[in-house]
Design a protein around this motif. Structure first.
Motif, mmCIF file in Angstrom:
data_model
loop_
_atom_site.group_PDB
_atom_site.id
_atom_site.type_symbol
_atom_site.label_atom_id
_atom_site.label_comp_id
_atom_site.label_asym_id
_atom_site.label_seq_id
_atom_site.Cartn_x
_atom_site.Cartn_y
_atom_site.Cartn_z
ATOM 1 N N PRO A 11 0.813 -1.231 0.000
ATOM 2 C CA PRO A 11 0.000 0.000 0.000
ATOM 3 C C PRO A 11 0.844 1.278 0.000
ATOM 4 N N MET A 70 0.481 13.538 10.211
ATOM 5 C CA MET A 70 -0.392 13.100 11.320
ATOM 6 C C MET A 70 0.102 13.759 12.606
ATOM 7 N N TYR A 92 -3.596 2.652 11.968
ATOM 8 C CA TYR A 92 -3.330 4.087 11.783
ATOM 9 C C TYR A 92 -4.141 4.943 12.737
ATOM 10 N N VAL A 139 -9.309 7.888 10.641
ATOM 11 C CA VAL A 139 -8.714 7.545 9.348
ATOM 12 C C VAL A 139 -9.831 7.287 8.341
ATOM 13 N N HIS A 141 -9.393 5.799 4.934
ATOM 14 C CA HIS A 141 -9.143 4.439 4.464
ATOM 15 C C HIS A 141 -8.171 3.773 5.424
ATOM 16 N N ASP A 168 -7.309 11.445 8.430
ATOM 17 C CA ASP A 168 -6.147 10.901 7.719
ATOM 18 C C ASP A 168 -6.671 10.296 6.413
ATOM 19 N N SER A 171 -4.074 7.187 2.544
ATOM 20 C CA SER A 171 -4.093 6.139 1.515
ATOM 21 C C SER A 171 -5.355 6.169 0.656
ATOM 22 N N LYS A 194 1.066 7.725 -2.620
ATOM 23 C CA LYS A 194 0.076 6.637 -2.619
ATOM 24 C C LYS A 194 -0.820 6.820 -3.854
HETATM 25 C C1 LIG Z 1 -3.844 5.508 6.505
HETATM 26 C C2 LIG Z 1 -2.380 5.728 6.686
HETATM 27 N N1 LIG Z 1 -1.974 6.673 7.553
HETATM 28 C C3 LIG Z 1 -0.681 6.917 7.747
HETATM 29 C C4 LIG Z 1 0.299 6.215 7.087
HETATM 30 C C5 LIG Z 1 1.737 6.501 7.372
HETATM 31 O O1 LIG Z 1 2.369 6.998 6.263
HETATM 32 P P1 LIG Z 1 3.982 6.999 6.175
HETATM 33 O O2 LIG Z 1 4.410 5.573 6.207
HETATM 34 O O3 LIG Z 1 4.184 7.659 4.840
HETATM 35 O O4 LIG Z 1 4.489 7.789 7.300
HETATM 36 C C6 LIG Z 1 -0.062 5.226 6.187
HETATM 37 C C7 LIG Z 1 0.954 4.434 5.483
HETATM 38 O O5 LIG Z 1 0.698 3.407 4.895
HETATM 39 C C8 LIG Z 1 -1.441 4.988 5.980
HETATM 40 O O6 LIG Z 1 -1.838 4.049 5.113
#
Ligand SMILES: Cc1ncc(COP(=O)(O)O)c(C=O)c1O
Length: 370
Positions: A11, A70, A92, A139, A141, A168, A171, A194
């Protein structure tokens, strides 16, 4: 120059086009030049528009991965002496709680099942119970499972109680149509790598300008990851406060152009078709999918480990990796799962090639699924 094409079913970072890869090869430039500022402004304007934001919304860019935004949003938008409520139905959501804890921001956690939508009644009861909650975070997704949370219904509830709504969309942004106004979101976070199909290294927050201006007087809990300071500096100078990932920005410009050329609905339709073929294909091979299709994002599926003797995820991964396909482990506590994401510059034929290759690998490994 030919670049080997790998199909990433993790992902994100997602498979990119060659044009996005090549957009990084540019003459060296100081990012404090006007030309670079204009490039960043063109990107922020487009990102705001993609979210359905008008003149009352703005986008703030950061160098860093999704988690950087975040962290930024949680530490920046929670007023002093107030609480943030986090709806947690995946890893997440849980990360949001950990960030609040790291800043010693008081957090009301709504712990939900990680395999289904949150209970709106539970969210409402918590909002009624505790008037000190100022912000609700969740979040869109949940990449832990592939669940696409009902953000519009939850947004309506959050606004009924006049709270700030933080989502958030890391994704889902650009993969699933989402309107910041109709969902009543005040701050939404996402990244370049993404569903936008750019390179890793840039993340951003799309904000209601009115809510953003309110946070100016809140404590600076982080020096680097301050949402208001980053916004104010960019407004005045068209520059980021600190060195941006310069070449990644050119790739993001190209990725946004390619998104606009494809169109939001068409991208969603492509992802949906890829998801359908992938889901049916995996079930056809004998795998069991964790979640219900009507709750899924059309971007990712979670597959339960089969009980078949001899099944070994790592061996399957390695055999597929050698053939140009990357698959990804699961993230749910005790339950043994793996994940397949269909975001990125991939077509239905790539998914069909993957399914055929997986079938070959299963035969090679002598794994017979029911
Ligand atoms: C929904 C969601 N939030 C936060 C993140 C964290 O992103 P990063 O790994 O780019 O810090 C991801 C990563 O897959 C995610 O899918």
């Amino acid at each position: 120059m030919t670049i080997t094409r790998n199909i990433l079913l993790n992902p994100g970072p997602a498979t990119t086009t060659d044009t996005v890869k090549m957009a990084q090869v540019v003459p060296d430039i100081c990012p404090r030049e006007h030309e670079f500022g204009a490039l960043m402004r063109s990107i922020t304007d487009d990102l705001t528009a993609i979210a359905g934001g008008d003149g009352e919304y703005t986008t703030v860019l950061f160098g860093g991965s999704g988690t950087a935004t975040m962290d930024t949003v949680i530490n920046s938008v929670t007023p002093p002496e107030k609480k943030i409520m986090i709806v947690n139905n995946g890893a997440y959501g849980e990360r949001m709680v950990k960030i609040a804890n790291a800043y010693q921001i008081e957090c009301v956690e709504i712990q939900c099942s990680w395999e289904a939508f949150p209970d709106l009644g539970e969210i409402e009861a918590a909002l009624q119970r505790d008037p000190d909650i100022a912000v609700v975070g969740m979040v869109h997704h949940e990449t832990t499972t592939g669940l696409l949370n009902p953000i519009q219904e939850i947004g309506a509830l959050v606004k009924q109680y006049r709270k700030v709504f933080v989502v958030d969309t890391i994704s889902s942004f650009a993969g699933v149509p989402l309107n910041i106004k109709t969902c009543q979101i005040d701050f939404m976070m996402s990244t370049s790598n993404k569903c936008l199909q750019g390179m890793a290294g840039i993340s951003f927050v799309i904000c209601s300008t009115q809510e953003l201006k309110r946070v100016q007087s809140y404590p600076r809990r982080s020096y680097y990851l301050s949402l208001y300071d980053q916004y104010a500096y960019f407004e005045k100078s068209s520059q980021m406060r600190f060195t941006p990932p310069v070449q990644t920005m050119y790739a993001l410009r190209q990725a946004v152009d390619e998104f606009l050329e494809e169109g939001q609905q068409q991208r969603y339709d492509r992802y949906t078709q890829n998801w359908r073929v992938l889901r049916e294909g995996m079930q056809g091979l004998g795998f069991k999918i964790l979640t219900q299709p009507e709750q899924e994002s059309h971007i990712l599926i979670t597959i339960e480990y089969p009980k078949t003797p001899g099944f070994d995820f790592d061996m399957m991964h390695d055999k597929l990796y050698e053939r140009g396909f990357t698959i990804y482990p699961g993230k749910i506590g005790k339950k043994r799962t793996f994940r397949l994401a269909n975001m990125g510059a991939i077509a239905e034929d790539d998914i069909r090639d993957f399914l055929q290759t997986l079938q070959d690998v299963l035969i090679e490994l002598n794994i017979q699924l029911p």
